[in-house]
Each structure stands twice: as structure tokens, then as C-alpha cells.
Motif scaffolding. Sequence first.
Motif, PDB file in Angstrom:
ATOM      1  N   ALA A  18      48.328  20.714  34.684  1.00 24.80           N
ATOM      2  CA  ALA A  18      48.137  22.166  35.316  1.00 24.80           C
ATOM      3  C   ALA A  18      48.067  22.990  34.109  1.00 24.80           C
ATOM      4  N   SER A  19      48.963  22.940  33.015  1.00 22.50           N
ATOM      5  CA  SER A  19      48.769  23.951  31.870  1.00 22.50           C
ATOM      6  C   SER A  19      47.485  23.913  31.161  1.00 22.50           C
ATOM      7  N   ARG A  20      46.797  22.833  31.041  1.00 19.00           N
ATOM      8  CA  ARG A  20      45.423  23.018  30.476  1.00 19.00           C
ATOM      9  C   ARG A  20      44.486  23.672  31.487  1.00 19.00           C
ATOM     10  N   ARG A  21      44.602  23.495  32.823  1.00 15.81           N
ATOM     11  CA  ARG A  21      43.822  24.130  33.509  1.00 15.81           C
ATOM     12  C   ARG A  21      44.305  25.815  33.688  1.00 15.81           C
ATOM     13  N   ALA A  22      45.531  25.893  33.526  1.00 11.11           N
ATOM     14  CA  ALA A  22      45.769  27.337  33.555  1.00 11.11           C
ATOM     15  C   ALA A  22      45.120  28.303  32.390  1.00 11.11           C
ATOM     16  N   ARG A  23      45.319  27.469  31.182  1.00 13.26           N
ATOM     17  CA  ARG A  23      44.680  27.923  29.975  1.00 13.26           C
ATOM     18  C   ARG A  23      43.226  28.333  30.068  1.00 13.26           C
ATOM     19  N   GLN A  24      42.528  27.365  30.829  1.00 17.36           N
ATOM     20  CA  GLN A  24      41.100  27.476  31.321  1.00 17.36           C
ATOM     21  C   GLN A  24      40.830  28.958  32.016  1.00 17.36           C
ATOM     22  N   LEU A  25      41.636  28.805  33.165  1.00 17.42           N
ATOM     23  CA  LEU A  25      41.647  29.996  33.925  1.00 17.42           C
ATOM     24  C   LEU A  25      42.080  31.393  33.058  1.00 17.42           C
ATOM     25  N   LEU A  32      38.860  27.310  41.373  1.00 16.41           N
ATOM     26  CA  LEU A  32      38.256  26.264  42.329  1.00 16.41           C
ATOM     27  C   LEU A  32      38.597  26.588  43.571  1.00 16.41           C
ATOM     28  N   VAL A  33      39.588  27.355  43.999  1.00 16.83           N
ATOM     29  CA  VAL A  33      40.071  27.504  45.447  1.00 16.83           C
ATOM     30  C   VAL A  33      39.882  29.003  45.684  1.00 16.83           C
ATOM     31  N   ARG A  37      47.119  33.200  47.341  1.00 14.49           N
ATOM     32  CA  ARG A  37      47.919  34.433  47.419  1.00 14.49           C
ATOM     33  C   ARG A  37      48.015  35.203  46.168  1.00 14.49           C
ATOM     34  N   SER A  38      48.074  34.318  45.190  1.00 14.01           N
ATOM     35  CA  SER A  38      48.239  35.010  43.703  1.00 14.01           C
ATOM     36  C   SER A  38      46.843  34.769  42.875  1.00 14.01           C
ATOM     37  N   ARG A  39      46.619  35.505  41.948  1.00 17.12           N
ATOM     38  CA  ARG A  39      45.560  35.325  41.123  1.00 17.12           C
ATOM     39  C   ARG A  39      46.182  34.673  39.586  1.00 17.12           C
ATOM     40  N   GLN A  40      47.297  34.591  39.643  1.00 11.88           N
ATOM     41  CA  GLN A  40      48.051  34.387  38.213  1.00 11.88           C
ATOM     42  C   GLN A  40      47.669  32.896  37.996  1.00 11.88           C
ATOM     43  N   PRO A  41      47.193  32.501  36.766  1.00 15.90           N
ATOM     44  CA  PRO A  41      46.594  31.387  36.412  1.00 15.90           C
ATOM     45  C   PRO A  41      47.695  30.170  36.565  1.00 15.90           C
ATOM     46  N   THR A  42      48.884  30.514  36.427  1.00 19.15           N
ATOM     47  CA  THR A  42      50.042  29.500  36.446  1.00 19.15           C
ATOM     48  C   THR A  42      50.389  29.232  37.952  1.00 19.15           C
ATOM     49  N   ARG A  43      49.827  29.974  38.777  1.00 17.90           N
ATOM     50  CA  ARG A  43      49.945  29.646  40.319  1.00 17.90           C
ATOM     51  C   ARG A  43      48.721  28.772  40.699  1.00 17.90           C
ATOM     52  N   ALA A  45      46.587  26.938  38.958  1.00 15.69           N
ATOM     53  CA  ALA A  45      46.126  25.578  38.423  1.00 15.69           C
ATOM     54  C   ALA A  45      47.078  24.463  39.208  1.00 15.69           C
ATOM     55  N   PRO A  46      48.392  24.783  39.594  1.00 16.20           N
ATOM     56  CA  PRO A  46      49.000  23.664  40.210  1.00 16.20           C
ATOM     57  C   PRO A  46      48.249  23.525  41.770  1.00 16.20           C
ATOM     58  N   LEU A  47      47.925  24.572  42.199  1.00 15.45           N
ATOM     59  CA  LEU A  47      47.125  24.608  43.666  1.00 15.45           C
ATOM     60  C   LEU A  47      46.106  23.912  43.537  1.00 15.45           C
ATOM     61  N   GLU A  48      45.394  24.008  42.753  1.00  8.37           N
ATOM     62  CA  GLU A  48      43.921  23.198  42.638  1.00  8.37           C
ATOM     63  C   GLU A  48      44.404  21.723  42.257  1.00  8.37           C
ATOM     64  N   LEU A  49      45.253  21.452  41.514  1.00  6.34           N
ATOM     65  CA  LEU A  49      45.691  20.134  41.246  1.00  6.34           C
ATOM     66  C   LEU A  49      46.229  19.576  42.402  1.00  6.34           C
ATOM     67  N   LYS A  50      47.130  20.216  43.242  1.00  6.31           N
ATOM     68  CA  LYS A  50      47.629  19.656  44.622  1.00  6.31           C
ATOM     69  C   LYS A  50      46.666  19.407  45.591  1.00  6.31           C
ATOM     70  N   ARG A  51      45.494  20.226  45.532  1.00  2.00           N
ATOM     71  CA  ARG A  51      44.357  19.911  46.432  1.00  2.00           C
ATOM     72  C   ARG A  51      43.213  18.941  46.067  1.00  2.00           C
ATOM     73  N   GLY A  52      43.484  18.448  44.849  1.00  2.00           N
ATOM     74  CA  GLY A  52      42.369  17.288  44.231  1.00  2.00           C
ATOM     75  C   GLY A  52      41.348  17.846  43.767  1.00  2.00           C
ATOM     76  N   LEU A  53      41.221  19.190  43.450  1.00  2.00           N
ATOM     77  CA  LEU A  53      40.103  19.802  42.827  1.00  2.00           C
ATOM     78  C   LEU A  53      39.602  19.481  41.541  1.00  2.00           C
ATOM     79  N   LEU A  54      40.719  19.083  40.764  1.00  2.00           N
ATOM     80  CA  LEU A  54      40.477  18.960  39.153  1.00  2.00           C
ATOM     81  C   LEU A  54      40.152  17.401  38.989  1.00  2.00           C
TER      82      LEU A  54
END
Length: 69
Positions: A18-25, A32-33, A37-43, A45-54
Motif C-alpha cells: 500500500a505504501s509503494r502504491r501511495a508513493r506512485q499516486l 485505479l478507482v 471519498r478521498s483523493r489522499q494517496p494514503t486512502r 492505495a489501501p482501497l485499490e489493494l482491498k478491491r484487488g486492482l493492484l
Amino acid sequence: MTVKTVAPQSLFAYVVVASRRARQLMAGAPPLVDNTRSRQPTRVAPLELKRGLLEFDIPARPGEDEEEE
């Protein structure tokens, strides 16, 4: 090497991915979503990971490959 899309079971691995993806964002990668609700990368990235998009790969520990053969 197997690429995974399901969130890792290890909390440490989950945070690393999740942290690596947040850095990419933060560097400008598009999210990818849609309609988050939030545009914060730290929010986002975990959402993308939970949805299986990464897609990610967790390397095997040294010595694990020898046991599988």
C-alpha cells in the motif's frame, strides 16, 4: 514469479504494498478507482489493494525455493 492481486495476509506485506502504491499516486500516477471519498494517496492505495486492482509480487525468502523443488 507469480503476480498476485489479492491483498497479502501479512500485515507488514500489506503496508509495504500500500505504501509503494501511495508513493506512485503522489508522483502523479492515476488512481485505479473512481468516485473515492478521498483523493489522499494514503486512502486511495489501501482501497485499490482491498478491491484487488493492484498487481504485486512478494519475493520468496532465501531457501524457500529449495524446499519446493
